[in-house]
Design an enzyme around this catalytic site. Structure first.
Site, PDB file in Angstrom:
ATOM      1  N   ARG A  73       0.874  -1.176   0.000  1.00 29.00           N
ATOM      2  CA  ARG A  73       0.000   0.000   0.000  1.00 29.00           C
ATOM      3  C   ARG A  73       0.911   1.225   0.000  1.00 29.00           C
ATOM      4  O   ARG A  73       1.589   1.492   0.999  1.00 29.00           O
ATOM      5  CB  ARG A  73      -0.918  -0.008   1.219  1.00 29.00           C
ATOM      6  CG  ARG A  73      -1.546   1.351   1.480  1.00 29.00           C
ATOM      7  CD  ARG A  73      -2.669   1.315   2.479  1.00 29.00           C
ATOM      8  NE  ARG A  73      -3.838   0.680   1.918  1.00 29.00           N
ATOM      9  CZ  ARG A  73      -5.057   0.749   2.467  1.00 29.00           C
ATOM     10  NH1 ARG A  73      -5.243   1.406   3.601  1.00 29.00           N
ATOM     11  NH2 ARG A  73      -6.076   0.161   1.890  1.00 29.00           N
ATOM     12  N   HIS A  97      -7.319   1.029  -6.392  1.00 32.23           N
ATOM     13  CA  HIS A  97      -7.510   0.092  -5.271  1.00 32.23           C
ATOM     14  C   HIS A  97      -8.199  -1.165  -5.817  1.00 32.23           C
ATOM     15  O   HIS A  97      -9.367  -1.421  -5.547  1.00 32.23           O
ATOM     16  CB  HIS A  97      -8.373   0.777  -4.202  1.00 32.23           C
ATOM     17  CG  HIS A  97      -8.323   0.133  -2.849  1.00 32.23           C
ATOM     18  ND1 HIS A  97      -7.534  -0.955  -2.549  1.00 32.23           N
ATOM     19  CD2 HIS A  97      -8.988   0.437  -1.689  1.00 32.23           C
ATOM     20  CE1 HIS A  97      -7.710  -1.301  -1.285  1.00 32.23           C
ATOM     21  NE2 HIS A  97      -8.578  -0.468  -0.742  1.00 32.23           N
ATOM     22  N   GLN A 155     -10.099  -3.880  -3.568  1.00 32.36           N
ATOM     23  CA  GLN A 155     -11.375  -3.377  -3.045  1.00 32.36           C
ATOM     24  C   GLN A 155     -12.498  -3.561  -4.066  1.00 32.36           C
ATOM     25  O   GLN A 155     -13.562  -4.089  -3.739  1.00 32.36           O
ATOM     26  CB  GLN A 155     -11.224  -1.880  -2.699  1.00 32.36           C
ATOM     27  CG  GLN A 155     -12.505  -1.259  -2.188  1.00 32.36           C
ATOM     28  CD  GLN A 155     -12.877  -1.758  -0.808  1.00 32.36           C
ATOM     29  OE1 GLN A 155     -12.074  -1.700   0.102  1.00 32.36           O
ATOM     30  NE2 GLN A 155     -14.085  -2.261  -0.650  1.00 32.36           N
ATOM     31  N   ASP A 194     -17.359   7.195  -0.865  1.00 29.91           N
ATOM     32  CA  ASP A 194     -16.063   7.070  -0.194  1.00 29.91           C
ATOM     33  C   ASP A 194     -15.785   8.421   0.470  1.00 29.91           C
ATOM     34  O   ASP A 194     -16.492   9.415   0.198  1.00 29.91           O
ATOM     35  CB  ASP A 194     -14.982   6.740  -1.246  1.00 29.91           C
ATOM     36  CG  ASP A 194     -13.586   6.519  -0.655  1.00 29.91           C
ATOM     37  OD1 ASP A 194     -13.470   6.314   0.565  1.00 29.91           O
ATOM     38  OD2 ASP A 194     -12.609   6.548  -1.437  1.00 29.91           O
ATOM     39  N   CYS A 233     -16.423   1.675   0.744  1.00 32.75           N
ATOM     40  CA  CYS A 233     -15.230   0.836   0.938  1.00 32.75           C
ATOM     41  C   CYS A 233     -14.756   0.848   2.388  1.00 32.75           C
ATOM     42  O   CYS A 233     -14.029  -0.052   2.805  1.00 32.75           O
ATOM     43  CB  CYS A 233     -14.112   1.291   0.014  1.00 32.75           C
ATOM     44  SG  CYS A 233     -13.725   3.045   0.154  1.00 32.75           S
ATOM     45  N   LEU A 234     -15.158   1.880   3.149  1.00 29.02           N
ATOM     46  CA  LEU A 234     -14.725   2.097   4.537  1.00 29.02           C
ATOM     47  C   LEU A 234     -13.215   2.408   4.573  1.00 29.02           C
ATOM     48  O   LEU A 234     -12.506   1.910   3.720  1.00 29.02           O
ATOM     49  CB  LEU A 234     -15.065   0.917   5.457  1.00 29.02           C
ATOM     50  CG  LEU A 234     -16.529   0.463   5.459  1.00 29.02           C
ATOM     51  CD1 LEU A 234     -16.681  -0.713   6.435  1.00 29.02           C
ATOM     52  CD2 LEU A 234     -17.483   1.587   5.830  1.00 29.02           C
ATOM     53  N   ARG A 250     -13.410  -8.667   1.255  1.00 26.31           N
ATOM     54  CA  ARG A 250     -12.009  -8.352   0.973  1.00 26.31           C
ATOM     55  C   ARG A 250     -11.147  -9.590   1.229  1.00 26.31           C
ATOM     56  O   ARG A 250     -10.297  -9.950   0.422  1.00 26.31           O
ATOM     57  CB  ARG A 250     -11.530  -7.200   1.874  1.00 26.31           C
ATOM     58  CG  ARG A 250     -12.083  -5.828   1.538  1.00 26.31           C
ATOM     59  CD  ARG A 250     -11.501  -5.288   0.251  1.00 26.31           C
ATOM     60  NE  ARG A 250     -10.047  -5.235   0.269  1.00 26.31           N
ATOM     61  CZ  ARG A 250      -9.318  -4.251   0.812  1.00 26.31           C
ATOM     62  NH1 ARG A 250      -9.915  -3.213   1.339  1.00 26.31           N
ATOM     63  NH2 ARG A 250      -7.990  -4.281   0.776  1.00 26.31           N
TER      64      ARG A 250
HETATM   65  N1  NVA Z   1     -10.057   6.851  -1.176  1.00 29.85           N
HETATM   66  C1  NVA Z   1      -9.697   6.316   0.119  1.00 29.85           C
HETATM   67  C2  NVA Z   1      -9.917   4.847   0.153  1.00 29.85           C
HETATM   68  C3  NVA Z   1      -9.602   4.194   1.476  1.00 29.85           C
HETATM   69  C4  NVA Z   1      -9.781   2.707   1.447  1.00 29.85           C
HETATM   70  C5  NVA Z   1      -8.259   6.673   0.432  1.00 29.85           C
HETATM   71  O1  NVA Z   1      -7.413   6.535  -0.439  1.00 29.85           O
HETATM   72  O2  NVA Z   1      -7.993   7.128   1.557  1.00 29.85           O
HETATM   73  N1   CP Z   2     -11.118  -0.243   2.469  1.00 25.29           N
HETATM   74  C1   CP Z   2      -9.833  -0.277   2.905  1.00 25.29           C
HETATM   75  O1   CP Z   2      -8.893  -0.484   2.142  1.00 25.29           O
HETATM   76  O2   CP Z   2      -9.708  -0.094   4.251  1.00 25.29           O
HETATM   77  P1   CP Z   2      -8.348   0.168   5.052  1.00 25.29           P
HETATM   78  O3   CP Z   2      -7.820   1.507   4.588  1.00 25.29           O
HETATM   79  O4   CP Z   2      -8.718   0.156   6.488  1.00 25.29           O
HETATM   80  O5   CP Z   2      -7.377  -0.920   4.700  1.00 25.29           O
END
Ligand code: NVA
Ligand code: CP
Length: 305
Positions: free
Chosen positions: A105, A132, A135, A224, A264-265, A292
């Site tokens: 990540r 992502h 996801q 999101d 997506c949280l 997931r």
């Molecule tokens: N768009 C968000 C997704 C988190 C899973 C981010 O990149 O913070």
């Molecule tokens: N949806 C998602 O990727 O969550 P996290 O940022 O908690 O990993």
């Protein structure tokens, strides 16, 4: 030498291969739920590199890989200093000697491309500023579970044209969807990718700025956070710009049908979505989060074949 497979963008795969992943996800989900003995990764290790925070990605990858008989190592933002302490191409070759797979990540998408370029083991994209993919594979699997099919489902994404939208656009180049991104002017997804996904001719793609008309006939409304990781200093300013794009009970009622809610949280309740919509019967956010784990397990198995 066998060419190493990575999972960097959904659109690197054809629809048949994506269906293989979804079908396998269903099988491994049943096995996991029964906590069956299933050890395709016995004696293997997964290095998990996190330059950004995470709850779901870290816990689902670690839990999944360990259930499948392997060992997962968590490397947080201050552990290896990817791209800062040493060159990405060096980390890539060092880990290729120790481990069997890397999940990363990162901020800059070019960094994951660099990691993949020098790696002799599979790289899984666990989110970058650009996309992502894990996801959105879990999301489409969840839609499939709930609606029984995914062909031409109308997915209306409400909010920022961010990494989540880019992965939906990649998916729309492989599976026929009716995808609408409704965002404030100036917050559209990447122009070239929008053109590419429209030119692919597989799905209907629309970028619009009017929430009320966008949601008509939606099978799914998805949102999101308005400020992603790396943009949190813009959160206050964005609150004003995005306020009409909140997914609330009134907006959900305008679809004219029984519409699922997805996120997506992590969610920032009463910003991009109300607490009421998150807690409603139509909210499937925790099914998404669960999936997931299963879909990533399937992806990792496919990469190691
Ligand atoms: N768009 C968000 C997704 C988190 C899973 C981010 O990149 O913070
Ligand atoms: N949806 C998602 O990727 O969550 P996290 O940022 O908690 O990993």
């Amino acid at each position: 030498m066998k060419k190493v497979k990575h999972f960097l963008h959904i659109s690197d795969y054809g629809s048949e291969e994506l269906w293989d992943i979804l079908n396998l996800s269903k099988e491994v989900k049943a096995k996991f739920r029964n906590r069956e003995d299933y050890t395709p990764f016995k004696n293997k290790s997964l290095a998990m590199i996190f330059a950004k925070p995470s709850a779901r990605t870290r816990v689902s990858f670690e839990t999944g890989f360990e259930w499948m008989g392997g060992h997962a190592l968590f490397l947080g933002p201050t552990d290896i200093g990817i791209g800062k302490r040493e060159a990405i191409k060096d980390i890539s070759r060092v880990f290729s000697r120790y481990n069997d797979m890397i999940m990363a990540r990162l901020f800059d998408h070019n960094h994951i491309l660099k990691l993949a370029e020098y790696s002799t083991i599979p790289i899984v994209n666990g989110l970058t500023d650009y996309n992502h993919p894990c996801q959105i594979m879990a999301d489409i699997f969840t839609v499939w579970e709930h609606l029984g099919n995914i062909e031409n489902v109308k997915i209306v994404y409400m909010g920022d044209g961010n990494n989540i939208v880019h992965s939906w656009l990649h998916l729309a180049m492989c599976f026929p969807l009716n995808f609408v991104c409704c965002c404030p002017k100036g917050y559209e997804p990447d122009k070239d990718l929008v053109k590419q996904s429209k030119d692919a001719g597989i799905s209907t793609i629309e970028i619009t700025h009017d929430p009320k008309s966008a949601v008509k006939d939606a099978d799914v409304i998805y949102t999101d956070v308005w400020a992603s990781m790396g943009q949190k200093d813009e959160a206050k300013a964005r609150e004003k710009i995005f306020k009409d794009f909140q997914v609330n009970e009134e907006l959900m009622a305008l679809t004219g049908k029984n519409t699922l809610f997805m996120h997506c949280l992590p969610a920032e309740r009463d910003r991009e979505v109300t607490d009421g919509v998150m807690e409603s019967d139509n909210s499937i956010v925790f099914d998404q989060a669960e999936n997931r784990l299963h879909v990533q397990n399937a992806i990792m198995i496919k990469l190691s074949e």
